[in-house]
Motif scaffolding. Sequence first.
Motif, PDB file in Angstrom:
ATOM      1  N   GLY A 101      56.626  63.526  56.304  1.00 53.53           N
ATOM      2  CA  GLY A 101      57.849  64.233  56.502  1.00 53.53           C
ATOM      3  C   GLY A 101      58.189  65.146  57.787  1.00 53.53           C
ATOM      4  N   PHE A 102      57.240  65.869  58.200  1.00 55.70           N
ATOM      5  CA  PHE A 102      57.317  66.775  59.377  1.00 55.70           C
ATOM      6  C   PHE A 102      55.844  66.568  60.191  1.00 55.70           C
ATOM      7  CE2 PHE A 102      60.415  68.883  56.942  1.00 55.70           C
ATOM      8  CZ  PHE A 102      61.695  68.778  57.598  1.00 55.70           C
ATOM      9  N   GLU A 103      55.907  66.934  61.520  1.00 59.24           N
ATOM     10  CA  GLU A 103      54.495  66.744  62.183  1.00 59.24           C
ATOM     11  C   GLU A 103      54.481  68.218  62.790  1.00 59.24           C
ATOM     12  OE1 GLU A 103      54.792  64.130  65.336  1.00 59.24           O
ATOM     13  OE2 GLU A 103      54.780  62.233  63.923  1.00 59.24           O
ATOM     14  N   GLY A 104      53.585  68.895  62.189  1.00 55.56           N
ATOM     15  CA  GLY A 104      53.329  70.159  62.675  1.00 55.56           C
ATOM     16  C   GLY A 104      52.497  71.241  61.587  1.00 55.56           C
ATOM     17  N   SER A 105      52.512  72.125  61.752  1.00 52.84           N
ATOM     18  CA  SER A 105      52.095  73.471  60.780  1.00 52.84           C
ATOM     19  C   SER A 105      52.935  74.650  60.844  1.00 52.84           C
ATOM     20  CB  SER A 105      50.360  73.687  61.166  1.00 52.84           C
ATOM     21  OG  SER A 105      50.342  74.156  62.462  1.00 52.84           O
ATOM     22  N   ILE A 212      54.800  82.149  60.121  1.00 52.40           N
ATOM     23  CA  ILE A 212      54.961  82.037  61.333  1.00 52.40           C
ATOM     24  C   ILE A 212      55.008  80.466  61.858  1.00 52.40           C
ATOM     25  CG2 ILE A 212      53.966  82.390  63.794  1.00 52.40           C
ATOM     26  CD1 ILE A 212      52.945  85.032  62.749  1.00 52.40           C
ATOM     27  N   VAL A 213      55.944  79.930  62.672  1.00 46.78           N
ATOM     28  CA  VAL A 213      56.033  78.582  62.944  1.00 46.78           C
ATOM     29  C   VAL A 213      56.459  78.745  64.558  1.00 46.78           C
ATOM     30  CG1 VAL A 213      56.690  77.574  60.698  1.00 46.78           C
ATOM     31  CG2 VAL A 213      58.726  78.513  62.163  1.00 46.78           C
ATOM     32  N   THR A 214      56.382  77.465  65.102  1.00 45.66           N
ATOM     33  CA  THR A 214      56.786  77.584  66.632  1.00 45.66           C
ATOM     34  C   THR A 214      58.216  77.296  66.851  1.00 45.66           C
ATOM     35  OG1 THR A 214      56.517  74.867  66.441  1.00 45.66           O
ATOM     36  CG2 THR A 214      54.615  76.429  67.118  1.00 45.66           C
ATOM     37  N   LEU A 215      58.808  77.671  67.914  1.00 50.34           N
ATOM     38  CA  LEU A 215      60.283  77.550  67.741  1.00 50.34           C
ATOM     39  C   LEU A 215      60.772  76.037  67.887  1.00 50.34           C
ATOM     40  CD1 LEU A 215      62.867  78.992  68.494  1.00 50.34           C
ATOM     41  CD2 LEU A 215      62.538  78.498  70.951  1.00 50.34           C
ATOM     42  N   HIS A 216      59.902  75.083  68.202  1.00 49.84           N
ATOM     43  CA  HIS A 216      60.409  73.775  68.417  1.00 49.84           C
ATOM     44  C   HIS A 216      60.404  73.225  66.745  1.00 49.84           C
ATOM     45  CE1 HIS A 216      60.420  69.455  69.285  1.00 49.84           C
ATOM     46  NE2 HIS A 216      59.169  69.231  68.449  1.00 49.84           N
ATOM     47  N   LYS A 219      63.462  74.485  65.086  1.00 50.84           N
ATOM     48  CA  LYS A 219      64.478  73.694  65.365  1.00 50.84           C
ATOM     49  C   LYS A 219      64.588  72.332  64.584  1.00 50.84           C
ATOM     50  CE  LYS A 219      66.408  76.098  68.882  1.00 50.84           C
ATOM     51  NZ  LYS A 219      67.640  76.767  69.001  1.00 50.84           N
ATOM     52  N   GLU A 220      63.280  71.637  64.416  1.00 45.65           N
ATOM     53  CA  GLU A 220      63.196  70.506  63.505  1.00 45.65           C
ATOM     54  C   GLU A 220      63.687  70.728  62.354  1.00 45.65           C
ATOM     55  OE1 GLU A 220      62.265  67.154  64.485  1.00 45.65           O
ATOM     56  OE2 GLU A 220      62.655  68.013  66.490  1.00 45.65           O
ATOM     57  N   PHE A 221      63.203  71.824  61.477  1.00 44.37           N
ATOM     58  CA  PHE A 221      63.596  71.985  60.152  1.00 44.37           C
ATOM     59  C   PHE A 221      65.257  72.194  60.266  1.00 44.37           C
ATOM     60  CE2 PHE A 221      59.588  74.213  58.823  1.00 44.37           C
ATOM     61  CZ  PHE A 221      59.405  73.101  57.948  1.00 44.37           C
ATOM     62  N   ILE A 222      65.925  72.835  61.223  1.00 44.32           N
ATOM     63  CA  ILE A 222      67.232  72.823  61.382  1.00 44.32           C
ATOM     64  C   ILE A 222      67.929  71.781  61.452  1.00 44.32           C
ATOM     65  CG2 ILE A 222      69.366  74.221  62.455  1.00 44.32           C
ATOM     66  CD1 ILE A 222      67.052  76.427  63.141  1.00 44.32           C
ATOM     67  N   LYS A 223      67.470  70.876  62.437  1.00 44.95           N
ATOM     68  CA  LYS A 223      68.014  69.572  62.758  1.00 44.95           C
ATOM     69  C   LYS A 223      67.907  68.783  61.661  1.00 44.95           C
ATOM     70  CE  LYS A 223      67.406  65.576  65.572  1.00 44.95           C
ATOM     71  NZ  LYS A 223      66.500  65.148  66.835  1.00 44.95           N
ATOM     72  N   ASN A 224      66.916  68.501  60.862  1.00 42.41           N
ATOM     73  CA  ASN A 224      67.052  67.652  59.736  1.00 42.41           C
ATOM     74  C   ASN A 224      67.698  68.007  58.727  1.00 42.41           C
ATOM     75  OD1 ASN A 224      64.471  65.604  59.742  1.00 42.41           O
ATOM     76  ND2 ASN A 224      64.085  67.099  61.002  1.00 42.41           N
ATOM     77  N   LEU A 225      68.200  69.328  58.637  1.00 42.34           N
ATOM     78  CA  LEU A 225      68.886  69.900  57.559  1.00 42.34           C
ATOM     79  C   LEU A 225      70.270  69.758  57.737  1.00 42.34           C
ATOM     80  CD1 LEU A 225      69.112  70.871  54.587  1.00 42.34           C
ATOM     81  CD2 LEU A 225      69.002  73.442  55.581  1.00 42.34           C
ATOM     82  N   THR A 226      70.861  70.087  58.854  1.00 41.77           N
ATOM     83  CA  THR A 226      72.186  70.057  59.424  1.00 41.77           C
ATOM     84  C   THR A 226      72.762  68.774  59.880  1.00 41.77           C
ATOM     85  OG1 THR A 226      71.222  70.900  61.477  1.00 41.77           O
ATOM     86  CG2 THR A 226      72.091  72.642  59.793  1.00 41.77           C
ATOM     87  N   ASN A 227      71.790  68.073  60.620  1.00 45.99           N
ATOM     88  CA  ASN A 227      72.211  66.749  61.234  1.00 45.99           C
ATOM     89  C   ASN A 227      71.234  65.671  60.841  1.00 45.99           C
ATOM     90  OD1 ASN A 227      74.453  67.787  62.715  1.00 45.99           O
ATOM     91  ND2 ASN A 227      73.079  68.676  63.998  1.00 45.99           N
ATOM     92  N   PRO A 228      71.095  65.147  59.344  1.00 49.56           N
ATOM     93  CA  PRO A 228      70.124  64.456  59.278  1.00 49.56           C
ATOM     94  C   PRO A 228      70.638  63.090  59.701  1.00 49.56           C
ATOM     95  CG  PRO A 228      71.748  64.889  57.152  1.00 49.56           C
ATOM     96  CD  PRO A 228      71.887  65.725  58.405  1.00 49.56           C
TER      97      PRO A 228
END
Length: 384
Positions: A101-105, A212-216, A219-228
């Motif tokens: 679903g996402f790449e990161g931690s 704590i998450v990275t800024l990038h 932004k991925e969270f926000i992008k996937n929710l607001t602009n799927p």
Amino acid sequence: MSDGMLSQEEINALLNGMDSDQDKDKPAPSLDTNEYLTDMEKDTLGEIGNISFGSSATALSSLLNQKVDITTPEVTVVEKKFLDQEFPRPHVAVKVEYTEGFEGSNLLMIKTTDAAIIADLMLGGDGTNPLEDLTDMHISAVQEAMNQMMGSASTSMSTLFNMKIDISPPSVDVMDIKNGENTDYVPPEEILVKISFQLQVGDLIDSKIMQIVTLHFAKEFIKNLTNPEEPQVVEEVAAVAEPAVQTPIREDASSEQAFQIEPKETTQHVGGMSGRGASTIQPAAFESFDQPQLTSAQTGNLDMLLDIPLNVKVELGRTTKSIRDILEFTQGSIIELDKLAGEPVDILVNEKLIAKGEVVVIDENFGVRVTDIVSQAERIRNLK
């Protein structure tokens, strides 16, 4: 100070000493969050946190048998080099990797005293006299609690983002940033987003839990929710569909014969074109399904069957234990099942497997969403 009174110089010296002590614990220089995140993006991250950690609170409440509340989060931006001032004392760090679903931690930080209370409750205590130093058993108990919390959070996020989200089992350890212990848990990026929640567990804990998450990654969270991303339905149909098979058009054939389609090869396709730019439109032909002829007695019997109650059971998993193992069970014992984290649970009706699903949280109750109906062949293979 011969008369027992402090001189003005001594008072100033004491005040200067207090100021120097306070400077050690002063908050880290804060960044202007608005330079990195808009108000809408901060609200979006807060809403994601509300939904995911709301379900986590329900899972933690069931584990600890305590009322758990997590308040509205606060979103700020911090620099990595100032984390030692954000966390001047050792904290329990929980690192969670996204596998699908996402790449990161992301990194969760809770105070060691709060983690000790959670561990004490997990191990059967009342949480009023937790150990000051966390043992390996306490770390394992906290890890299990975080595993349940993040599992519920990923399930809620799957519903929120409308895609499958899986996580790896969380890694838990005590991190002391000032002394450089276990700092490899910290993301490598310099600009980080801190999402703080007020955690309340009964009358035992009233503290903060920080994500704590990275800024990038934020932004991925926000992008996937607001602009799927829109599914490419049209392209997929175009790639699968083939033009209808037609008889060759002869120059001397009439227009009526030119557009005639062989009956054996009649096929309808979405957006299919035939002939010289004209669309061939034919009525859809459906096979008729006649209602089975039932006698009045059979109809009455069927109506009676509809009211018979059936026992529906959701099975999380199974395991086999010896009598010795069962006799050693105590309050707080952990039993490992044969199901992996995130694997669908079994739905049984009268002890027969009929479907599979995923666990969801509805208000404060657990539920199950049906994801797959077991086929007849599978039911036959599962006969006992």
